[in-house]
Design a protein around this motif. Structure first.
Motif, PDB file in Angstrom:
ATOM      1  N   GLU A  51       0.991  -1.057   0.101  1.00 57.05           N
ATOM      2  CA  GLU A  51       0.035   0.005  -0.116  1.00 57.05           C
ATOM      3  C   GLU A  51       0.849   1.160  -0.104  1.00 57.05           C
ATOM      4  OE1 GLU A  51      -2.966   0.136   3.166  1.00 57.05           O
ATOM      5  OE2 GLU A  51      -3.659  -1.633   2.678  1.00 57.05           O
ATOM      6  N   GLY A  52       1.138   1.769  -1.337  1.00 55.97           N
ATOM      7  CA  GLY A  52       2.208   2.997  -1.269  1.00 55.97           C
ATOM      8  C   GLY A  52       3.652   2.333  -0.955  1.00 55.97           C
ATOM      9  N   GLU A  53       4.171   2.831  -0.002  1.00 55.22           N
ATOM     10  CA  GLU A  53       5.376   2.625   0.270  1.00 55.22           C
ATOM     11  C   GLU A  53       5.553   1.493   1.627  1.00 55.22           C
ATOM     12  OE1 GLU A  53       8.529   3.838  -0.888  1.00 55.22           O
ATOM     13  OE2 GLU A  53       7.288   4.572  -2.578  1.00 55.22           O
ATOM     14  N   CYS A  54       4.368   1.119   2.010  1.00 58.06           N
ATOM     15  CA  CYS A  54       4.180   0.395   3.218  1.00 58.06           C
ATOM     16  C   CYS A  54       3.815  -0.877   2.806  1.00 58.06           C
ATOM     17  CB  CYS A  54       3.241   0.898   4.373  1.00 58.06           C
ATOM     18  SG  CYS A  54       3.954   2.470   4.869  1.00 58.06           S
ATOM     19  N   ALA A  55       4.485  -1.976   3.574  1.00 63.07           N
ATOM     20  CA  ALA A  55       4.193  -3.381   3.224  1.00 63.07           C
ATOM     21  C   ALA A  55       2.888  -3.940   4.011  1.00 63.07           C
ATOM     22  CB  ALA A  55       5.509  -4.443   3.833  1.00 63.07           C
ATOM     23  N   VAL A  56       2.193  -4.549   3.444  1.00 57.21           N
ATOM     24  CA  VAL A  56       1.160  -5.266   4.166  1.00 57.21           C
ATOM     25  C   VAL A  56       1.272  -6.506   4.130  1.00 57.21           C
ATOM     26  CG1 VAL A  56      -1.545  -5.764   4.073  1.00 57.21           C
ATOM     27  CG2 VAL A  56      -0.474  -3.344   3.256  1.00 57.21           C
ATOM     28  N   LEU A  57       1.367  -7.484   5.436  1.00 57.21           N
ATOM     29  CA  LEU A  57       1.452  -8.926   5.476  1.00 57.21           C
ATOM     30  C   LEU A  57       0.131  -9.397   5.558  1.00 57.21           C
ATOM     31  CD1 LEU A  57       4.381  -8.747   8.159  1.00 57.21           C
ATOM     32  CD2 LEU A  57       4.547  -8.430   5.719  1.00 57.21           C
TER      33      LEU A  57
ATOM     34  N   ARG B 120      -4.566  -9.303   7.448  1.00 55.09           N
ATOM     35  CA  ARG B 120      -3.848  -8.366   6.815  1.00 55.09           C
ATOM     36  C   ARG B 120      -3.381  -7.374   8.015  1.00 55.09           C
ATOM     37  NH1 ARG B 120      -4.318  -6.951   1.413  1.00 55.09           N
ATOM     38  NH2 ARG B 120      -4.426  -4.584   2.107  1.00 55.09           N
ATOM     39  N   VAL B 121      -1.918  -7.605   8.095  1.00 60.35           N
ATOM     40  CA  VAL B 121      -1.171  -6.453   8.908  1.00 60.35           C
ATOM     41  C   VAL B 121      -0.291  -5.589   8.167  1.00 60.35           C
ATOM     42  CG1 VAL B 121       0.385  -6.223  10.889  1.00 60.35           C
ATOM     43  CG2 VAL B 121      -0.976  -8.186  10.675  1.00 60.35           C
ATOM     44  N   ARG B 122      -0.860  -4.109   8.369  1.00 65.20           N
ATOM     45  CA  ARG B 122      -0.136  -3.033   7.615  1.00 65.20           C
ATOM     46  C   ARG B 122       1.115  -2.740   8.507  1.00 65.20           C
ATOM     47  NH1 ARG B 122       0.257   2.614   6.997  1.00 65.20           N
ATOM     48  NH2 ARG B 122       0.344   3.043   4.474  1.00 65.20           N
TER      49      ARG B 122
END
Length: 116
Positions: A26-32, A56-58
């Motif tokens: 999501e943009g520059e952030c990872a979502v696990l 999901r964990v952002r």
């Protein structure tokens, strides 16, 4: 081979992502993302209609920076060294990174292995 607790220095351990964890962006952030249920039959019978089969964990900026370096090759010590420019003036980032890695291990996002 996963490291038993207390047998090897954490700084010499190599974090490895667990195979059931997927990374989205999501943009520059990872979502696990990881499955809500371990077994397919549980998903089939216990998952309410319309609910995602994954949790999901952002990750925020720092968590994403750490996650990007968890590649099964870098030791914890190397990850801390490589993150120095990211954390800039924060001189206490090393213990924060190790605490974050231990939380990822506790939550079963990663395993810690013995480096080669």
């Amino acid at each position: 081979m996963e490291i038993p607790e207390g047998k090897v220095s954490l700084l010499d351990a190599v974090p490895v992502r667990c195979s059931y964890i997927t990374t989205e962006w999501e943009g520059e952030c990872a979502v696990l993302a990881y499955p809500r249920f371990k077994y397919k039959w549980m998903r089939r019978f216990l998952l309410p209609k319309g609910m995602s089969p994954d949790i999901r964990v952002r990750l925020e900026e720092h968590g994403t920076a750490v996650w990007n370096l968890i590649d099964g090759h870098h030791t914890v010590r190397e990850i801390i060294t490589l993150l120095a420019p990211h954390f800039g003036e924060d001189k206490n980032y090393g213990p924060r990174v190790t605490a974050y890695l231990m939380q990822l291990r506790k939550d079963r996002f990663i395993q810690l292995t013995i480096g080669n």
